[in-house]
Design a protein around this motif. Structure first.
Motif, PDB file in Angstrom:
ATOM      1  N   ASP A 124       0.842  -1.205   0.000  1.00 10.55           N
ATOM      2  CA  ASP A 124       0.000   0.000   0.000  1.00 10.55           C
ATOM      3  C   ASP A 124       0.872   1.249   0.000  1.00 10.55           C
ATOM      4  N   GLU A 145      -0.514  -4.015   3.618  1.00  9.37           N
ATOM      5  CA  GLU A 145      -1.703  -3.633   4.384  1.00  9.37           C
ATOM      6  C   GLU A 145      -2.409  -4.818   5.037  1.00  9.37           C
ATOM      7  N   CYS A 234      -1.689   1.179   6.000  1.00  7.38           N
ATOM      8  CA  CYS A 234      -2.389   1.625   4.796  1.00  7.38           C
ATOM      9  C   CYS A 234      -1.560   2.674   4.086  1.00  7.38           C
ATOM     10  N   GLU A 249      -4.630   1.168   9.890  1.00 12.92           N
ATOM     11  CA  GLU A 249      -6.004   1.515   9.484  1.00 12.92           C
ATOM     12  C   GLU A 249      -7.028   0.548  10.095  1.00 12.92           C
ATOM     13  N   GLU A 325      -5.371   6.544   7.910  1.00 14.21           N
ATOM     14  CA  GLU A 325      -5.123   6.298   6.490  1.00 14.21           C
ATOM     15  C   GLU A 325      -3.708   6.712   6.113  1.00 14.21           C
ATOM     16  N   ASP A 344     -10.190   6.794   7.774  1.00 16.18           N
ATOM     17  CA  ASP A 344     -10.960   6.291   6.632  1.00 16.18           C
ATOM     18  C   ASP A 344     -12.086   5.367   7.057  1.00 16.18           C
ATOM     19  N   ARG A 429     -15.336   9.422   4.104  1.00 16.36           N
ATOM     20  CA  ARG A 429     -14.158   8.544   4.103  1.00 16.36           C
ATOM     21  C   ARG A 429     -12.860   9.273   3.714  1.00 16.36           C
ATOM     22  N   GLU A 431      -9.260   9.798   2.946  1.00 14.75           N
ATOM     23  CA  GLU A 431      -8.127   8.922   2.632  1.00 14.75           C
ATOM     24  C   GLU A 431      -6.835   9.750   2.651  1.00 14.75           C
ATOM     25  N   ASP A 528      -8.310   7.831  -4.016  1.00 17.70           N
ATOM     26  CA  ASP A 528      -7.780   7.325  -2.748  1.00 17.70           C
ATOM     27  C   ASP A 528      -6.356   7.854  -2.574  1.00 17.70           C
TER      28      ASP A 528
END
Ligand code: FEO
Ligand code: CA
Ligand code: CA
Length: 648
Positions: A124, A145, A234, A249, A325, A344, A429, A431, A528
């Motif tokens: 990630d 992740e 993440c 995360e 995140e 997130d 959300r 990110e 993202d």
């Protein structure tokens, strides 16, 4: 919104192809500042100008590359002027000195001990740390992740053993690898004195106000100072002093809680059997009924010195416990560290931490306590395009014992509840955060929120669409004078800001109004990953789910992708498309911008993958092809064929 910041605050975010020089080109001793505003960097470096250092003058026109069309192919597609090289797949040797890794076995029969010497799963967030005067020799710190245990073991989860739990834990965490380019070809250095694997069991320490607090004490660690491992790493960040920040995360998924979890557990999504990792069956630490404080030891930002494989990673409690995140670090005008962080989950918040002390010369060693002292804030986005940073400080804003916060440590451990108490804005959300290298303007991806509009939680100014399955990108400028004649000069330590949207994602011709986008150029959904390069180009990576397609929101966006945007004009072009079933993430550049590293995560992901190794194989054979067996997450390096600047 969409009117701009006002005349006095026009974004000066034109793209600089001449190469806004990074610190790598400016100062040989402290070569780690990649993402600070020029003004802040100049202050840190004690110089007043950064011009005249463009020794590696860039070539070509920004966004000059040929746009890549949407794709459903099981392939990584880049513009014809570019080439991509797979560099570090799940199972590849990490290159740890004195410990040659066994070969990856295509049937996933490698042991847990093998996995400790190999790349973890599902790459990630990632950062590149140059090592010397060669910008194309450095360290990559890469998050792993989560695991797909259907793929990780030969027979998936059909049987379940302690060894499988150990292998899964070993496939989590972080890789530090040493990489170098020669003649246009990159390779991972074997026998590197820097190379390291950090896993779900690596000994760590706590730093900051919650270290040693009663809520962090367990039977195995009665002092509450020595946690084990990092999980669900993440997004990430790089600090101006050269350390790697890795972010925990969805840690709640590893713990098995009671059938009826306590309210503080429910606030973080704890539930019986978690997400189905089944670690608690063989590792009691993940049984939250027996060890209720163990989950409090996850959900933190962890600081790692990539240059020292013996360093104990530190969980920085001053930055709060959420589902972190990322941790994007910049400098305030007066040289303090400012860390932007998203939580997130649907209806969660955006945070920033401002250090008490200034960043000092001397790398990690000189700054190893910097992130332990400072103020944590959470964002409130008001209508009319203004916003405020609300401090999460015990004794202020109702954060007292009566509200359930005995002290500052409890504010940090129950960070979400503290943010609820002070009245922060529930976002779609949050990110990644990216900070413009010249203006300090801040950009944030809000990936999606299909529950917006339900249960009275309606669209608001900052999150303007109900059933927001396509997501959006918001931008702001820090300053003071919200609501009046303010000065929004981009000082990251300010407590007020002026915001507007950069783009609402989605097809501008979508049938349903909520799914229609406002992108200027190539369309995308669910932004993202987000990163500025040193020249001020904004790179956007997507993680759109198959369910959005099923809702009819788009027909031909295809596989996940990476795009490049000019923040001054909004012009956006698709730079690559990933293989089937993947997410594109982890963007990081060499300081000369001649190469970009990205991660392809979970190629072949399907909706019901866990436990069945056959399913992902049916969707994707990337990167090894049909004869290679299982799909593998991997780090990829991309360069222009003529050696020019990436993004032109
Ligand atoms: Fe791990 Fe929010 O993506
Ligand atoms: Ca993400
Ligand atoms: Ca995502």
């Amino acid at each position: 919104m969409g009117q701009g910041f006002g005349k006095a605050f026009e974004p000066e975010d034109g793209v600089n192809t001449a190469g806004n020089p990074s610190i790598h080109e400016v100062d040989g001793e402290r070569r780690h500042v990649l993402r600070c505003t020029s003004a802040a960097v100049a202050l840190l470096m004690g110089s007043h100008t950064l011009t005249g250092h463009a020794a590696t003058a860039a070539t070509g026109k920004p966004l000059g590359f040929t746009s890549v069309p949407p794709s459903r192919a099981d392939a990584l597609v880049v513009p014809p002027e570019y080439e991509a090289q797979v560099l570090y797949r799940w199972g590849d040797a990490t290159g740890i000195a004195g410990a040659a890794a066994p070969d990856f076995s295509a049937d996933a029969s490698n042991s847990a001990n093998d996995q400790l010497l190999q790349a973890g799963m599902h790459h990630d967030g990632m950062e590149y740390f140059p090592l010397d005067n060669n910008p194309r020799h450095g360290l990559l710190a890469i998050n792993h992740e989560y695991t797909d245990d259907g793929l990780l073991h030969s027979d998936g989860m059909k049987t379940w053993t302690a060894d499988k739990v150990r292998k899964s834990q070993a496939a989590h965490g972080v890789s530090i690898i040493e990489v170098i380019e020669r003649g246009g070809v990159w390779r991972v250095m074997p026998n590197s004195r820097y190379a390291r694997r950090i896993t779900g069991n690596t000994p760590m320490a706590f730093g900051g106000p919650a270290a040693g607090h009663v809520l962090l004490k367990t039977a195995a660690d009665p002092e509450g100072k020595r946690p084990l491992g990092t999980l669900n790493n993440c997004a990430a960040g790089q600090t101006p002093w050269g350390s790697f920040l890795t972010c925990e995360e969805n840690w709640n998924g590893y713990f098995s809680a009671a059938d009826k979890p306590a309210p503080d557990e429910l606030r973080y999504g704890m539930r019986a059997k978690g997400f189905g990792y089944r670690w608690h069956e063989f590792d009691e630490r993940f049984d939250a009924v027996k060890h209720p404080n163990e989950p409090n030891r996850f959900g933190w930002v962890v600081e790692i010195d990539p240059q020292d494989p013996t360093q104990t990673p530190i969980k920085r409690t001053a930055l709060g416990r959420i589902k972190h995140e990322g941790a994007t670090t910049t400098l305030s005008r007066d040289g303090r560290a400012v860390v932007y962080m998203g939580d997130d989950e649907r209806f969660e918040y955006v945070y920033k931490f401002v250090s008490r002390d200034k960043v000092k010369p001397g790398g990690y060693r000189a700054n190893k306590d910097l992130l332990d002292h400072g103020t944590l804030y959470v964002a409130r986005f008001d209508s009319q395009g203004y916003g405020r940073w609300l401090p999460l400080v015990h004794g202020e804003g109702g954060l007292n014992a009566a509200a359930g916060f005995a002290d500052q440590a409890e504010v940090l451990v129950k960070c979400r509840q503290a943010a609820d108490t002070v009245g922060a804005t529930r976002m779609d959300r949050p990110e990644w955060v990216a900070v413009h290298p010249n203006t300090g303007e801040v950009f944030l991806t809000l990936t999606n929120n299909s529950a917006r509009g339900q249960n009275g939680r309606l669209a608001d100014a900052a999150n303007p669409r109900n059933d927001n399955i396509m997501g959006h990108i918001i931008r702001w400028r820090e300053g003071k004078g919200a609501g009046g004649s303010g000065v929004f000069d981009g000082d990251a330590s300010a407590t007020e800001f002026r915001w507007m949207h950069f783009a609402l994602a989605g097809d501008p011709n979508a049938g349903k109004a909520e799914y229609r986008g406002s992108i200027k150029g190539d369309i995308y959904g669910s932004p993202d990953g987000l990163q500025f390069d040193a020249g001020g180009l904004l790179w956007i990576q997507t993680d759109i789910s198959t369910s959005a397609m099923h809702k009819g929101a788009y027909k031909d966006i295809g596989n996940n992708m990476m795009l490049c945007a000019d923040p001054a004009t909004g012009e956006t072009k698709r730079f690559l498309t990933g293989p089937a079933g993947c997410e594109v993430t982890g963007v990081s550049f060499t300081p000369d911008r001649r190469a970009v590293f990205i991660n392809i995560q979970h190629p072949g992901e399907t909706a019901s993958e866990r436990g069945d190794p056959a399913q992902p194989k049916a969707v994707s054979h990337w990167p090894d092809g049909p004869m290679g067996g299982r799909p593998r997450s991997a780090t990829v390096v991309i360069r222009r064929k003529d050696g020019g600047t990436v993004g032109t």
